[in-house]
Design a protein around this motif. Structure first.
Motif, short mmCIF file in Angstrom:
data_model
loop_
_atom_site.label_atom_id
_atom_site.label_comp_id
_atom_site.label_asym_id
_atom_site.label_seq_id
_atom_site.Cartn_x
_atom_site.Cartn_y
_atom_site.Cartn_z
N GLY A 102 -1.93 -8.09 -10.53
CA GLY A 102 -1.80 -7.37 -9.26
C GLY A 102 -1.54 -5.90 -9.53
N PHE A 103 -0.74 -5.27 -8.69
CA PHE A 103 -0.51 -3.85 -8.84
C PHE A 103 0.79 -3.59 -9.58
N GLY A 104 0.76 -2.66 -10.50
CA GLY A 104 2.01 -2.18 -11.08
C GLY A 104 2.25 -2.60 -12.51
N TRP A 105 2.28 -1.59 -13.37
CA TRP A 105 2.80 -1.74 -14.72
C TRP A 105 1.93 -2.41 -15.75
N ASN A 106 0.70 -2.77 -15.40
CA ASN A 106 -0.16 -3.40 -16.42
C ASN A 106 -0.54 -2.37 -17.50
N ILE A 140 -1.98 -3.28 -3.94
CA ILE A 140 -1.17 -2.07 -3.75
C ILE A 140 -0.55 -2.10 -2.35
N SER A 141 -1.26 -2.69 -1.40
CA SER A 141 -0.70 -2.81 -0.05
C SER A 141 0.54 -3.71 -0.08
N LYS A 142 0.43 -4.81 -0.83
CA LYS A 142 1.59 -5.71 -0.96
C LYS A 142 2.76 -4.97 -1.60
N PHE A 143 2.45 -4.19 -2.66
CA PHE A 143 3.50 -3.44 -3.36
C PHE A 143 4.19 -2.49 -2.40
N ARG A 144 3.40 -1.80 -1.56
CA ARG A 144 3.98 -0.81 -0.65
C ARG A 144 4.77 -1.45 0.48
N LEU A 145 4.30 -2.63 0.92
CA LEU A 145 4.90 -3.23 2.13
C LEU A 145 5.99 -4.24 1.85
N SER A 146 6.03 -4.78 0.63
CA SER A 146 6.94 -5.90 0.39
C SER A 146 8.04 -5.54 -0.61
N ALA A 147 9.27 -5.54 -0.12
CA ALA A 147 10.42 -5.31 -1.00
C ALA A 147 10.51 -6.43 -2.03
N CYS A 152 10.38 -8.26 -7.62
CA CYS A 152 9.82 -9.09 -8.70
C CYS A 152 9.32 -8.22 -9.84
N LEU A 153 8.63 -7.13 -9.47
CA LEU A 153 8.10 -6.24 -10.49
C LEU A 153 9.23 -5.65 -11.33
N GLN A 154 10.33 -5.29 -10.67
CA GLN A 154 11.48 -4.74 -11.38
C GLN A 154 12.05 -5.76 -12.39
N THR A 155 12.15 -7.01 -11.96
CA THR A 155 12.64 -8.08 -12.84
C THR A 155 11.72 -8.24 -14.05
N LEU A 156 10.41 -8.22 -13.80
CA LEU A 156 9.44 -8.36 -14.89
C LEU A 156 9.54 -7.19 -15.86
N ARG A 157 9.77 -5.99 -15.32
CA ARG A 157 9.92 -4.81 -16.17
C ARG A 157 11.13 -4.97 -17.10
N GLU A 158 12.23 -5.46 -16.53
CA GLU A 158 13.44 -5.65 -17.34
C GLU A 158 13.19 -6.68 -18.43
N GLU A 159 12.52 -7.77 -18.08
CA GLU A 159 12.16 -8.80 -19.06
C GLU A 159 11.30 -8.21 -20.17
#
Length: 182
Positions: A102-106, A140-147, A152-159
């Motif tokens: 999806g969107f973010g951090w790949n 990207i719409s999901k990323f912008r609209l959904s906290a 989840c993305l933040q958790t994955l980044r920490e992992e």
């Protein structure tokens, strides 16, 4: 011409990620520049921009576009937080992390991993790509609209950071400190 200059880099013997500088246009129709000189004049006229210049300059700033303008040889750049260039790498390079769909951090996580494995980040002096405008992706719409999505993305980044620390030890600390200071 490109192929020869790339062959001279002797990539089979070195770990390198070749960075293709990225630009974008806000026009739906664009005559693709035939040369770097033509691209630079379009940049100066304002029909092209460096990629994501308005929204997310950090993603591509380390490419050092000012240096690229006059470069005739590939040049090395240093990793910086949130760097997400488009790269050409040998097939045996580390794979994308499957967690970042999806969107973010790949791309960000992939470049971090390449850097951790001491790949040289080499900007190609005569290559370029141009991003064309398109509708926002579903993700990207999901990323912008959904906290929830962002959480989840933040958790994955920490992992991902923990995994880097396990795999690369002290060398991975710079990614964590960069992340914390943002």
């Amino acid at each position: 011409h490109h192929r020869n200059s790339i062959q001279q880099l002797e990539l089979p013997q070195r770990k390198a990620a070749l960075i293709v500088p990225a630009f974008e246009t806000l026009h739906y129709r664009l005559t693709f520049p035939k040369s770097k000189a033509e691209l630079l004049s379009m940049l100066d006229m304002g029909s092209l921009y460096t990629f994501r210049y308005h929204v997310w300059p950090k993603g591509h700033a380390p490419t050092d576009y000012a240096k690229w303008r006059t470069a005739t040889m590939p040049y090395r750049v240093a990793w910086q937080p949130d760097f997400e260039p488009y790269v050409v790498v040998r097939r045996d390079c580390p794979r994308y992390d499957q967690r970042f769909v999806g969107f973010g951090w790949n791309k960000v996580s992939h470049i971090m991993e390449l850097d951790a494995q001491e790949y040289e980040l080499l900007v190609l002096p005569n290559a370029f790509m141009i991003h064309m405008p398109h509708a926002p992706s579903f993700d990207i719409s999901k990323f912008r609209l959904s906290a929830g999505y962002r959480g989840c993305l933040q958790t994955l980044r920490e992992e991902f950071h923990q995994d880097l620390s396990r795999r690369y030890g002290a060398a991975a600390l710079k990614y964590l400190t960069a992340e914390r200071s943002l």
